[in-house]
Scaffold this active site. Structure first.
Site, PDB file in Angstrom:
ATOM      1  N   ASP A  57       0.863  -1.175   0.000  1.00  0.00           N
ATOM      2  CA  ASP A  57       0.000   0.000   0.000  1.00  0.00           C
ATOM      3  C   ASP A  57       0.907   1.234   0.000  1.00  0.00           C
ATOM      4  O   ASP A  57       2.124   1.139   0.170  1.00  0.00           O
ATOM      5  CB  ASP A  57      -0.988  -0.017   1.175  1.00  0.00           C
ATOM      6  CG  ASP A  57      -2.222   0.814   0.833  1.00  0.00           C
ATOM      7  OD1 ASP A  57      -2.176   1.610  -0.128  1.00  0.00           O
ATOM      8  OD2 ASP A  57      -3.250   0.684   1.520  1.00  0.00           O
TER       9      ASP A  57
HETATM   10  C1  BGC Z   1      -4.998   3.217  -0.203  1.00  0.00           C
HETATM   11  C2  BGC Z   1      -5.128   2.166  -1.264  1.00  0.00           C
HETATM   12  C3  BGC Z   1      -5.009   2.813  -2.620  1.00  0.00           C
HETATM   13  C4  BGC Z   1      -3.660   3.487  -2.701  1.00  0.00           C
HETATM   14  C5  BGC Z   1      -3.362   4.099  -4.051  1.00  0.00           C
HETATM   15  C6  BGC Z   1      -3.752   4.054  -0.388  1.00  0.00           C
HETATM   16  O1  BGC Z   1      -3.716   5.141   0.460  1.00  0.00           O
HETATM   17  O2  BGC Z   1      -5.009   2.611   1.074  1.00  0.00           O
HETATM   18  O3  BGC Z   1      -6.343   1.488  -1.122  1.00  0.00           O
HETATM   19  O4  BGC Z   1      -5.182   1.873  -3.629  1.00  0.00           O
HETATM   20  O5  BGC Z   1      -3.609   4.504  -1.712  1.00  0.00           O
HETATM   21  O6  BGC Z   1      -4.095   5.232  -4.271  1.00  0.00           O
END
Ligand code: BGC
Length: 771
Positions: A298
């Site tokens: 993540d």
């Molecule tokens: C989120 C993810 C997301 C990623 C990319 C993160 O902050 O937890 O779910 O896909 O950002 O935008």
């Protein structure tokens, strides 16, 4: 040297042609023959790669390239150099044919091996055409529409040059305080499984090389939905059995459905950050489930292991993450700086690195990117494939099916189209933005059909419509139109100057449609709340309007279960309308005027108050489930322990009666099968769809079992007066769980089975699993 380098693509070509000869078809996901061919291609590319290029495949940057060329900012210059060197595997947040082509071209024109980038983006509930938020769409319990909207989202996304969505989120989520509850399929394991698989099938189709499909991503692996106290990113403390029985099954189903990628998660589980969790990633996902896609971290979650107090610096974090099987580094800038040194120091192995690289290459081959890195870049598709009439029609269909009728005490609904006057009141009544929700892809701000517009579209000139906003829910944005994803909201707690006009409008009307709930950005990432009631001045507005006109229909727009207990007690009708997307107002009007008989059912329990959270129907019994006399049982002294509106609940304009629950046997062996049938009669005078739900309970287990567990459902249309016999099958798949032996097993003993229209059903039968 330069000359030799320029020949390398030819070498690649030769290898491709050799392997292509052995292939009978294009790259596809489906045949093992083509899987073999892909493996050969992956190996042939890997064999050519230098260490910096291998590490590069594991690097993902966010970028804001614009069509006229990369910006001159220092970070962008740095990224540009990395792209040219072939030291980037993926970019996120680049969207549009022009920008993806331009970025891909940087790699194609400059890098040694010309390994195409994979572009990722958060397409959560639509790209340009916005569908209901995932939690809301789950309320349709309609797997076809869920799959279809994902397929359209994929088509629109692919038309913008993007190959990969970071969806679906399949975190079982049981705490209404957690803002991201809007992004998943709610509190139930089975529902998360089947809805997740439907979304994956919609995004990926049957052939990833098809330019209308994109790679999906099962996230967040794992446990993110169990953040303590509903506070985003917070610690997760679940035991091994809860992990296996509740959190992992949707992910296993996703892996089995062939999801191309996984994303790990921000949280720790029992002391180990998920991003550095070897047992989860390497042992369970990659080894036990034999899944061969890649795991992306993540955002910054490798680096965040320092904050967790688990890694002393980014190098240490990279070591932990790579050993744990986290393949691609999203925006931590950790792998690029440290993997080489870690290899030299033998803290990670070349085999681990190669495995991670192969996983990334495999997905790129499956998408057909090596054949044509620009295959998603087509201006014509970008222009013509998005926000079409056909897509909007499906958005409306999905939206109306997602609406849940929570209360209709005096049968105010449906309204006649000949009604004399309607007051349309509330901060969300003519709001064209809120229905788009928080994760709205590239949906245009203010592009949804508002409730007011939907009502006007549905009726003729003979009905008077009195519209009043009454109040603003939030203090109007300081920078109008700015991206509010990251910004805190400020609620209007003072300006009630519009309430008097709203009261006047209510007085004049036969019926009031009161649109209240949450701002679009109240749920989503980082949007945890300790108060899940109607914020700002909404209660004041509600009470003032109700005082002068009792015929109030609340049109609730929200991304989480809310505390609406006052309304539930007083107001005769409540429609749960979530954030329904582009066609919101039209879909709500379809239900309000009875053109569509509501059929949605809650995928989450609505509490009496926030103190009950986390609240879910499939709780454990406890040692003290109830006592008629004393206080010493597991409950609250100031509130019921059950839900205000339970999981699976939702009314229709007709009524259904359940009878004759039959099992074809009452004893089965562990591998046996029971046929269940039940008669469902539409006892009202309208045709309607019902979601017939099957629950079981394993009465005594080697691990205590939930008081009820959803194990199947069928949504079907039943005509007025008609009786349908609905059939279910119970088998080992239904009955097994992760037992004390740390295996999925069916245990001997007694089971209850219930069928009904919601999780409180008491139409019950029993059977026994015998030796
Ligand atoms: C989120 C993810 C997301 C990623 C990319 C993160 O902050 O937890 O779910 O896909 O950002 O935008």
């Amino acid at each position: 040297m330069k000359k030799i380098l320029s020949y390398i693509p030819i070498i690649l070509l030769v290898i491709f042609l050799t392997s292509l000869k052995k292939s009978s078809t294009n790259d596809t996901l489906t045949t093992s023959n083509s899987d073999k061919v892909i493996e050969q291609k992956v190996d042939s590319v890997l064999a050519l790669m230098h260490l910096n290029e291998k590490i590069g495949q594991l690097v993902q940057y966010s970028g804001k390239w614009n069509a006229t060329g990369p910006s001159s900012s220092k970070t962008d210059q740095f990224k540009l150099e990395k792209l040219k060197n072939g030291e980037v595997g993926s970019m996120l947040n680049i969207a549009s044919v022009a920008t993806t082509r331009e970025t891909q071209k940087i790699v194609m024109d400059n890098s040694r091996l010309k390994i195409p980038l994979i572009f990722g983006y958060d397409v959560i509930h639509g790209y340009k055409t916005i569908f209901p938020i995932p939690l809301g769409e789950t309320a349709s319990w309609d797997l076809n529409i869920i799959k279809n909207t994902a397929a359209i989202a994929a088509k629109e996304t692919a038309a913008s040059g993007i190959h990969w969505t970071f969806a679906p989120m399949i975190d079982v989520s049981r705490d209404a305080r957690w803002g991201r509850i809007m992004e998943g399929a709610g509190e139930d394991v089975y529902l998360n499984k089947v809805v997740g698989v439907a979304r994956i099938n919609g995004f990926q189709g049957t052939n990833l090389t098809d330019t209308n499909t994109i790679a999906a991503c099962a996230k967040h692996f794992a446990g993110y939905g169990f953040a303590e106290a509903g506070r985003d990113y917070n610690t997760v403390n679940v035991g091994e059995f809860e992990l296996h029985n509740t959190i992992l099954p949707p992910f296993k189903a996703a892996a089995e459905a062939g999801v191309a990628t996984f994303m790990n998660s921000f949280n720790e589980i029992d002391g180990i950050p998920a991003t550095g969790h070897k047992v989860l990633q390497r042992d369970i996902l990659k080894r036990d489930w034999n899944w061969n896609g890649f795991i992306v971290s993540d955002w910054g979650s490798i680096g965040e292991m320092r904050n967790h107090g688990y890694a002393k610096d980014k190098k240490h974090a990279s070591e932990i993450a790579m050993n744990a099987g986290s393949d691609m580094d999203m925006e931590s800038y950790a792998y690029e700086a440290n993997l080489e040194r870690l290899l030299e120091e033998k803290k990670i192995t070349l085999a681990q690195l190669d495995d991670a690289v192969k996983r990334v290459l495999r997905v790129k081959f499956k998408l057909g990117l090596f054949k044509d890195p620009y295959k998603y870049c087509n201006e014509e598709r970008e222009k013509n494939n998005v926000f079409t009439e056909a897509h909007l029609a499906i958005a409306r269909d999905g939206a109306k099916k997602s609406i849940v009728l929570l209360k209709n005490e005096t049968n105010i609904l449906p309204l006649s189209k000949n009604i004399k006057s309607i007051a349309v009141i509330g901060p969300l009544a003519n709001d064209k933005d809120t229905p788009l929700g928080n994760w709205r892809g590239k949906g245009e701000n203010n592009s949804a059909v508002s409730l007011l517009e939907g009502i006007k579209n549905a009726i003729g000139n003979n009905t008077e419509i009195h519209y009043e906003k009454g109040i603003d829910l939030t203090v109007p944005n300081i920078k109008p139109g700015s991206n509010q994803f990251l910004h805190p909201l400020e609620f209007n707690n003072t300006d009630n100057s519009g309430i008097a006009a709203a009261v006047d409008a209510a007085k004049k009307a036969d019926v009031v449609l009161l649109a209240i709930g949450e701002n679009a950005y109240q749920t989503g990432e980082g949007r945890s709340q300790s108060n899940i009631g109607l914020l700002g001045l909404q209660n004041e507005l509600l009470k003032a309007v109700y005082k002068v006109n009792k015929n109030v229909v609340i049109v609730l727009m929200n991304g989480r279960p809310m505390d609406i207990s006052w309304a539930a007690k007083h107001v005769p009708s409540i429609l749960e309308c979530w954030f329904l997307g582009s066609e919101s107002g039209n879909a709500i009007a379809d239900v309000i005027f009875g053109d569509y008989n509501p059929s949605g059912k809650l995928p989450v329990s609505f509490p009496h108050n926030v103190g009950q959270e986390p609240l879910y129907y499939n709780q454990k019994m406890t040692g003290r489930p109830s006592s008629p006399k004393h206080v010493t049982y597991s409950g609250y002294q100031d509130a019921p322990k059950t839900a205000l509106y339970p999981f699976g609940f939702g009314l229709s304009y007709t009524t259904f009666e359940y009878k004759n629950l039959m099992l074809d046997k009452t004893e089965i062996p562990t591998n046996g099968e029971i046929k269940v049938s039940v008669d469902v009669t539409n006892t009202g005078n309208r045709d309607g769809e019902e979601v017939i739900q099957l629950y079981i309970r394993d009465l005594i287990g080697s691990i205590t079992r939930p008081i009820k567990e959803l194990k199947g459902f069928e949504k079907t249309m039943i005509k007025s007066g008609e009786t349908k016999t609905i059939h279910f099958t119970i088998n080992a798949e239904t009955l097994q769980f992760y037992t004390i032996n740390k295996k999925w097993e069916v245990e001997l003993g007694d089971f209850n089975v219930w069928v009904g229209g919601d999780s409180t059903t008491n139409l019950k039968a029993s059977f026994t699993v015998v030796d």
